[in-house]
Design a protein around this motif. Structure first.
Motif: not given
Length: 365
Positions: A84, A86, A111, A114, A163, A165
Protein backbone atom coordinates in the motif's frame (compact mmCIF):
# COMPACT_ATOMS: atom_id res chain seq x y z
CA UNK A 1 -39.29 -16.33 -31.84
CA UNK A 2 -37.16 -18.67 -29.76
CA UNK A 3 -34.02 -17.15 -31.27
CA UNK A 4 -35.26 -13.65 -30.40
CA UNK A 5 -35.89 -14.76 -26.82
CA UNK A 6 -32.39 -16.26 -26.56
CA UNK A 7 -30.80 -13.11 -27.98
CA UNK A 8 -32.82 -10.90 -25.63
CA UNK A 9 -31.82 -13.01 -22.62
CA UNK A 10 -28.17 -12.90 -23.72
CA UNK A 11 -28.27 -9.11 -23.92
CA UNK A 12 -29.74 -8.89 -20.40
CA UNK A 13 -26.76 -10.50 -18.69
CA UNK A 14 -26.06 -7.23 -16.93
CA UNK A 15 -29.42 -7.24 -15.12
CA UNK A 16 -28.43 -9.59 -12.27
CA UNK A 17 -25.14 -7.80 -11.49
CA UNK A 18 -26.80 -4.38 -11.72
CA UNK A 19 -29.69 -5.49 -9.51
CA UNK A 20 -27.33 -6.83 -6.85
CA UNK A 21 -24.95 -3.86 -6.89
CA UNK A 22 -27.70 -1.26 -6.75
CA UNK A 23 -29.98 -3.42 -4.62
CA UNK A 24 -27.44 -3.71 -1.82
CA UNK A 25 -26.76 0.05 -1.76
CA UNK A 26 -29.44 0.83 0.88
CA UNK A 27 -28.12 -1.98 3.09
CA UNK A 28 -24.64 -0.59 2.80
CA UNK A 29 -25.75 2.99 3.52
CA UNK A 30 -27.65 1.83 6.61
CA UNK A 31 -24.57 -0.01 7.92
CA UNK A 32 -22.35 2.97 7.19
CA UNK A 33 -24.86 5.41 8.69
CA UNK A 34 -25.04 3.39 11.91
CA UNK A 35 -21.26 3.45 12.17
CA UNK A 36 -21.18 7.17 11.40
CA UNK A 37 -23.51 7.88 14.32
CA UNK A 38 -21.64 5.56 16.70
CA UNK A 39 -18.30 7.11 15.83
CA UNK A 40 -19.44 10.73 16.19
CA UNK A 41 -17.41 11.15 19.37
CA UNK A 42 -14.43 9.09 18.23
CA UNK A 43 -11.23 10.37 16.56
CA UNK A 44 -11.57 10.92 12.81
CA UNK A 45 -8.81 8.40 12.17
CA UNK A 46 -10.76 5.62 13.91
CA UNK A 47 -13.89 6.44 11.90
CA UNK A 48 -11.88 6.34 8.65
CA UNK A 49 -10.37 2.94 9.39
CA UNK A 50 -13.78 1.29 9.70
CA UNK A 51 -15.20 3.33 6.82
CA UNK A 52 -12.38 2.05 4.62
CA UNK A 53 -13.16 -1.53 5.66
CA UNK A 54 -16.85 -1.07 4.85
CA UNK A 55 -15.96 0.45 1.48
CA UNK A 56 -13.69 -2.52 0.78
CA UNK A 57 -16.60 -4.89 1.36
CA UNK A 58 -18.87 -3.08 -1.09
CA UNK A 59 -16.25 -2.56 -3.79
CA UNK A 60 -15.06 -6.17 -3.48
CA UNK A 61 -18.61 -7.23 -4.30
CA UNK A 62 -18.55 -4.89 -7.31
CA UNK A 63 -15.30 -6.47 -8.47
CA UNK A 64 -16.83 -9.94 -8.21
CA UNK A 65 -19.08 -8.97 -11.10
CA UNK A 66 -16.58 -6.92 -13.10
CA UNK A 67 -13.83 -9.54 -12.88
CA UNK A 68 -15.03 -12.97 -11.76
CA UNK A 69 -18.48 -12.84 -13.37
CA UNK A 70 -17.31 -11.36 -16.68
CA UNK A 71 -14.17 -13.47 -16.83
CA UNK A 72 -12.28 -10.52 -18.31
CA UNK A 73 -8.52 -10.97 -18.57
CA UNK A 74 -6.67 -8.20 -16.74
CA UNK A 75 -3.23 -7.69 -18.25
CA UNK A 76 -0.84 -5.48 -16.30
CA UNK A 77 2.31 -3.87 -17.66
CA UNK A 78 4.92 -1.83 -15.85
CA UNK A 79 5.45 -1.47 -12.13
CA UNK A 80 2.57 -2.04 -9.70
CA UNK A 81 3.97 -2.12 -6.15
CA UNK A 82 2.69 -4.93 -3.96
CA UNK A 83 2.47 -2.75 -0.87
CA UNK A 84 0.00 0.00 0.00
CA UNK A 85 1.09 3.55 -0.71
CA UNK A 86 -0.37 7.03 -0.48
CA UNK A 87 -0.70 7.93 -4.14
CA UNK A 88 -2.36 10.05 -6.77
CA UNK A 89 -3.62 7.94 -9.65
CA UNK A 90 -3.66 9.71 -13.03
CA UNK A 91 -5.39 7.96 -15.91
CA UNK A 92 -6.79 8.49 -19.37
CA UNK A 93 -10.59 8.53 -19.41
CA UNK A 94 -12.83 6.90 -22.01
CA UNK A 95 -15.77 5.26 -20.20
CA UNK A 96 -17.38 4.65 -16.80
CA UNK A 97 -15.48 1.37 -16.43
CA UNK A 98 -12.34 3.48 -15.87
CA UNK A 99 -13.56 3.94 -12.28
CA UNK A 100 -13.53 0.18 -11.84
CA UNK A 101 -9.99 -0.14 -13.24
CA UNK A 102 -8.70 1.88 -10.28
CA UNK A 103 -10.42 -0.63 -7.98
CA UNK A 104 -8.84 -3.52 -9.90
CA UNK A 105 -5.37 -2.18 -9.21
CA UNK A 106 -6.06 -1.11 -5.63
CA UNK A 107 -7.38 -4.52 -4.56
CA UNK A 108 -4.16 -6.10 -5.83
CA UNK A 109 -2.31 -3.87 -3.36
CA UNK A 110 -4.80 -4.53 -0.53
CA UNK A 111 -5.68 -0.82 -0.73
CA UNK A 112 -9.24 -0.99 -2.07
CA UNK A 113 -10.72 0.92 0.87
CA UNK A 114 -8.31 3.79 0.26
CA UNK A 115 -9.70 4.64 -3.19
CA UNK A 116 -11.18 8.15 -3.39
CA UNK A 117 -12.09 10.10 -6.49
CA UNK A 118 -11.90 13.60 -7.87
CA UNK A 119 -15.31 13.79 -9.57
CA UNK A 120 -17.30 16.09 -11.80
CA UNK A 121 -19.57 18.25 -9.65
CA UNK A 122 -22.76 16.95 -11.27
CA UNK A 123 -22.14 13.42 -9.99
CA UNK A 124 -22.79 14.50 -6.41
CA UNK A 125 -26.52 14.28 -7.18
CA UNK A 126 -26.41 10.51 -7.78
CA UNK A 127 -28.91 8.80 -5.44
CA UNK A 128 -27.08 7.50 -2.32
CA UNK A 129 -23.76 7.13 -4.13
CA UNK A 130 -23.13 10.84 -4.70
CA UNK A 131 -23.43 11.68 -1.03
CA UNK A 132 -21.43 8.70 0.11
CA UNK A 133 -18.51 9.32 -2.27
CA UNK A 134 -18.16 12.75 -0.69
CA UNK A 135 -18.27 11.24 2.81
CA UNK A 136 -15.62 8.71 1.84
CA UNK A 137 -13.18 11.47 0.91
CA UNK A 138 -14.16 12.12 -2.68
CA UNK A 139 -13.72 15.65 -4.02
CA UNK A 140 -16.27 17.22 -6.35
CA UNK A 141 -14.88 19.87 -8.68
CA UNK A 142 -16.25 22.24 -11.29
CA UNK A 143 -14.53 22.95 -14.56
CA UNK A 144 -12.56 25.93 -15.80
CA UNK A 145 -13.28 29.27 -14.14
CA UNK A 146 -15.69 27.70 -11.63
CA UNK A 147 -12.96 25.43 -10.22
CA UNK A 148 -12.69 26.12 -6.47
CA UNK A 149 -9.05 25.60 -5.52
CA UNK A 150 -9.48 26.66 -1.89
CA UNK A 151 -12.32 24.19 -1.33
CA UNK A 152 -10.30 21.28 -2.75
CA UNK A 153 -7.23 22.15 -0.69
CA UNK A 154 -9.26 22.34 2.51
CA UNK A 155 -10.80 18.94 1.93
CA UNK A 156 -7.44 17.32 1.19
CA UNK A 157 -5.85 18.96 4.25
CA UNK A 158 -8.66 17.58 6.41
CA UNK A 159 -7.92 14.11 5.02
CA UNK A 160 -4.24 14.46 5.84
CA UNK A 161 -4.97 15.74 9.33
CA UNK A 162 -7.05 12.61 9.95
CA UNK A 163 -4.13 10.54 8.55
CA UNK A 164 -6.45 9.12 5.89
CA UNK A 165 -4.75 6.63 3.54
CA UNK A 166 -4.92 8.13 0.07
CA UNK A 167 -5.44 6.47 -3.31
CA UNK A 168 -6.77 9.56 -5.05
CA UNK A 169 -8.03 8.93 -8.58
CA UNK A 170 -7.95 11.83 -11.07
CA UNK A 171 -8.87 11.85 -14.76
CA UNK A 172 -7.06 14.98 -15.97
CA UNK A 173 -8.83 15.08 -19.36
CA UNK A 174 -11.93 16.30 -17.53
CA UNK A 175 -14.29 14.39 -19.80
CA UNK A 176 -14.28 11.10 -21.68
CA UNK A 177 -12.50 10.51 -24.97
CA UNK A 178 -15.41 9.56 -27.23
CA UNK A 179 -14.74 8.82 -30.93
CA UNK A 180 -18.45 9.34 -31.59
CA UNK A 181 -18.17 13.00 -30.58
CA UNK A 182 -15.39 14.22 -32.91
CA UNK A 183 -16.02 17.89 -32.05
CA UNK A 184 -14.71 17.38 -28.49
CA UNK A 185 -11.58 15.72 -29.84
CA UNK A 186 -11.10 18.41 -32.50
CA UNK A 187 -11.54 21.21 -29.95
CA UNK A 188 -9.01 19.55 -27.65
CA UNK A 189 -6.48 19.22 -30.47
CA UNK A 190 -7.09 22.79 -31.60
CA UNK A 191 -6.48 24.07 -28.06
CA UNK A 192 -3.21 22.10 -27.80
CA UNK A 193 -2.01 23.49 -31.13
CA UNK A 194 -2.92 27.03 -30.08
CA UNK A 195 -0.98 26.63 -26.82
CA UNK A 196 2.07 25.21 -28.56
CA UNK A 197 1.55 21.74 -27.11
CA UNK A 198 1.80 18.41 -28.91
CA UNK A 199 -1.46 17.43 -30.60
CA UNK A 200 -2.70 14.11 -29.21
CA UNK A 201 -4.63 11.46 -31.13
CA UNK A 202 -6.00 8.89 -28.66
CA UNK A 203 -6.33 11.08 -25.54
CA UNK A 204 -7.58 14.60 -24.89
CA UNK A 205 -5.41 17.52 -23.82
CA UNK A 206 -5.17 17.19 -20.02
CA UNK A 207 -6.23 19.93 -17.60
CA UNK A 208 -3.75 20.61 -14.84
CA UNK A 209 -5.69 22.40 -12.06
CA UNK A 210 -6.95 19.45 -10.00
CA UNK A 211 -3.70 17.54 -10.46
CA UNK A 212 -1.61 20.53 -9.39
CA UNK A 213 -3.74 21.27 -6.32
CA UNK A 214 -3.68 17.61 -5.24
CA UNK A 215 0.07 17.14 -5.65
CA UNK A 216 0.97 20.56 -4.24
CA UNK A 217 -1.27 20.11 -1.19
CA UNK A 218 -0.19 16.55 -0.38
CA UNK A 219 3.42 16.53 -1.63
CA UNK A 220 4.78 15.71 1.84
CA UNK A 221 2.07 13.07 2.42
CA UNK A 222 2.32 11.10 -0.83
CA UNK A 223 4.65 8.24 -1.69
CA UNK A 224 4.27 8.45 -5.45
CA UNK A 225 2.10 9.22 -8.45
CA UNK A 226 0.77 6.34 -10.54
CA UNK A 227 0.52 7.24 -14.22
CA UNK A 228 -1.96 4.71 -15.62
CA UNK A 229 -2.86 4.07 -19.25
CA UNK A 230 -5.88 1.86 -19.99
CA UNK A 231 -6.93 0.20 -23.26
CA UNK A 232 -9.96 -2.03 -23.77
CA UNK A 233 -9.48 -4.76 -26.34
CA UNK A 234 -12.15 -4.99 -29.01
CA UNK A 235 -12.66 -1.23 -29.34
CA UNK A 236 -11.85 -0.93 -33.06
CA UNK A 237 -14.28 -1.48 -35.92
CA UNK A 238 -13.82 -3.58 -39.06
CA UNK A 239 -12.07 -0.64 -40.74
CA UNK A 240 -9.52 -0.42 -37.94
CA UNK A 241 -11.02 2.80 -36.59
CA UNK A 242 -11.31 3.28 -32.87
CA UNK A 243 -14.84 3.03 -31.48
CA UNK A 244 -16.48 3.80 -28.16
CA UNK A 245 -15.03 2.01 -25.12
CA UNK A 246 -17.45 -0.33 -23.29
CA UNK A 247 -20.00 1.08 -20.90
CA UNK A 248 -20.52 -0.64 -17.56
CA UNK A 249 -23.53 -2.43 -19.05
CA UNK A 250 -21.56 -3.67 -22.07
CA UNK A 251 -18.66 -4.71 -19.86
CA UNK A 252 -21.00 -6.75 -17.64
CA UNK A 253 -22.40 -8.35 -20.81
CA UNK A 254 -18.88 -9.73 -21.34
CA UNK A 255 -18.24 -7.64 -24.45
CA UNK A 256 -14.66 -6.81 -23.44
CA UNK A 257 -12.40 -9.89 -23.49
CA UNK A 258 -9.27 -8.22 -22.15
CA UNK A 259 -8.31 -4.94 -20.51
CA UNK A 260 -4.70 -3.76 -20.73
CA UNK A 261 -3.30 -1.54 -17.96
CA UNK A 262 0.12 0.14 -18.11
CA UNK A 263 1.43 1.57 -14.82
CA UNK A 264 4.33 3.95 -14.44
CA UNK A 265 5.23 4.78 -10.84
CA UNK A 266 6.65 8.31 -10.58
CA UNK A 267 8.56 9.74 -7.65
CA UNK A 268 7.39 13.12 -6.33
CA UNK A 269 10.87 14.57 -6.75
CA UNK A 270 10.55 14.08 -10.52
CA UNK A 271 7.45 16.27 -10.78
CA UNK A 272 7.84 20.08 -11.08
CA UNK A 273 6.08 22.06 -8.36
CA UNK A 274 5.01 25.24 -10.16
CA UNK A 275 1.73 24.94 -12.03
CA UNK A 276 3.16 26.30 -15.29
CA UNK A 277 5.87 23.64 -15.37
CA UNK A 278 3.58 20.93 -14.04
CA UNK A 279 1.23 21.64 -16.91
CA UNK A 280 4.02 20.90 -19.37
CA UNK A 281 5.01 17.79 -17.42
CA UNK A 282 1.41 16.51 -17.39
CA UNK A 283 1.08 17.05 -21.12
CA UNK A 284 4.30 15.14 -21.67
CA UNK A 285 2.88 12.26 -19.62
CA UNK A 286 -0.17 12.26 -21.91
CA UNK A 287 2.12 12.27 -24.93
CA UNK A 288 3.56 9.02 -23.56
CA UNK A 289 0.03 7.64 -23.12
CA UNK A 290 -0.78 8.64 -26.68
CA UNK A 291 2.25 6.80 -28.04
CA UNK A 292 1.29 3.69 -26.06
CA UNK A 293 -2.24 3.84 -27.45
CA UNK A 294 -1.03 4.48 -31.01
CA UNK A 295 1.05 1.32 -30.66
CA UNK A 296 -1.97 -0.53 -29.24
CA UNK A 297 -4.47 0.55 -31.90
CA UNK A 298 -2.48 1.57 -34.96
CA UNK A 299 0.78 -0.42 -35.07
CA UNK A 300 1.62 -1.32 -38.68
CA UNK A 301 2.71 -4.77 -37.57
CA UNK A 302 -0.54 -6.54 -36.61
CA UNK A 303 1.35 -8.70 -34.09
CA UNK A 304 2.11 -5.59 -32.04
CA UNK A 305 -1.50 -4.44 -31.89
CA UNK A 306 -3.83 -5.04 -28.94
CA UNK A 307 -0.99 -4.94 -26.44
CA UNK A 308 1.38 -2.49 -24.88
CA UNK A 309 5.15 -2.85 -25.30
CA UNK A 310 7.18 -4.60 -22.62
CA UNK A 311 6.55 -7.47 -20.26
CA UNK A 312 3.05 -8.17 -19.05
CA UNK A 313 1.34 -10.23 -16.37
CA UNK A 314 -2.09 -11.85 -16.67
CA UNK A 315 -3.49 -11.04 -13.25
CA UNK A 316 -6.44 -13.14 -12.10
CA UNK A 317 -8.42 -12.04 -9.06
CA UNK A 318 -9.14 -14.79 -6.56
CA UNK A 319 -12.74 -15.49 -5.55
CA UNK A 320 -11.52 -15.30 -1.95
CA UNK A 321 -11.14 -11.54 -2.48
CA UNK A 322 -14.68 -10.96 -3.73
CA UNK A 323 -17.18 -13.77 -3.09
CA UNK A 324 -17.39 -13.35 0.73
CA UNK A 325 -18.41 -9.70 0.27
CA UNK A 326 -21.10 -10.69 -2.23
CA UNK A 327 -22.51 -13.31 0.11
CA UNK A 328 -22.38 -10.96 3.11
CA UNK A 329 -24.10 -7.96 1.50
CA UNK A 330 -26.46 -10.12 -0.51
CA UNK A 331 -27.44 -12.06 2.62
CA UNK A 332 -28.07 -8.89 4.65
CA UNK A 333 -30.19 -7.39 1.90
CA UNK A 334 -32.21 -10.57 1.40
CA UNK A 335 -32.83 -10.80 5.16
CA UNK A 336 -34.10 -7.24 5.22
CA UNK A 337 -36.46 -7.80 2.28
CA UNK A 338 -37.98 -10.93 3.84
CA UNK A 339 -39.90 -8.92 6.47
CA UNK A 340 -42.45 -6.17 6.00
CA UNK A 341 -40.66 -3.81 8.38
CA UNK A 342 -37.39 -4.52 6.59
CA UNK A 343 -38.93 -3.72 3.21
CA UNK A 344 -40.32 -0.44 4.54
CA UNK A 345 -36.90 0.49 5.94
CA UNK A 346 -35.31 -0.45 2.63
CA UNK A 347 -37.63 1.80 0.61
CA UNK A 348 -37.31 4.66 3.10
CA UNK A 349 -33.54 4.43 2.87
CA UNK A 350 -33.69 4.89 -0.89
CA UNK A 351 -36.08 7.83 -0.61
CA UNK A 352 -34.87 9.68 2.47
CA UNK A 353 -31.24 8.73 1.96
CA UNK A 354 -31.36 10.31 -1.50
CA UNK A 355 -33.14 13.45 -0.25
CA UNK A 356 -30.82 13.92 2.74
CA UNK A 357 -27.81 13.26 0.53
CA UNK A 358 -28.87 15.87 -2.04
CA UNK A 359 -29.52 18.37 0.74
CA UNK A 360 -26.15 17.64 2.32
CA UNK A 361 -24.07 18.03 -0.85
CA UNK A 362 -25.93 21.24 -1.74
CA UNK A 363 -24.89 22.76 1.59
CA UNK A 364 -21.51 21.19 2.23
CA UNK A 365 -18.90 20.30 -0.43
Amino acid sequence: MLLSLVLHTYSMRYVLPAAVMMGTAPTYVLAWGAWRLLSAVLPARFYREVDDRLYTIYQSMVLFFFENYTGVQVIIYGDLPKNKENVIYLSNHQCTVDWIIADMLAIRQNALGHVRYVLKDGLKWLPLYGWYFSQHGGVYVKRSAKFNEKEMREKLRAQMKAETPMYLVIFPEGTRYNPEIPKVIADSQSFAEKEGLAVLKHVLTPRVKATHVAIDTMKDYLDAVYDVTVAYEGTVDHKGQRKLAPSMTEFLCKECPRVHIFIDRIELKDIPEEQMYMRRWLHERFEIKDKLLIEFYDAKDSKRRNKFPGKSVHSKLSLKKTLPSLLFLGGLTASMLLTESGRKLYVKTWIYGTLIGCLWVSIKP
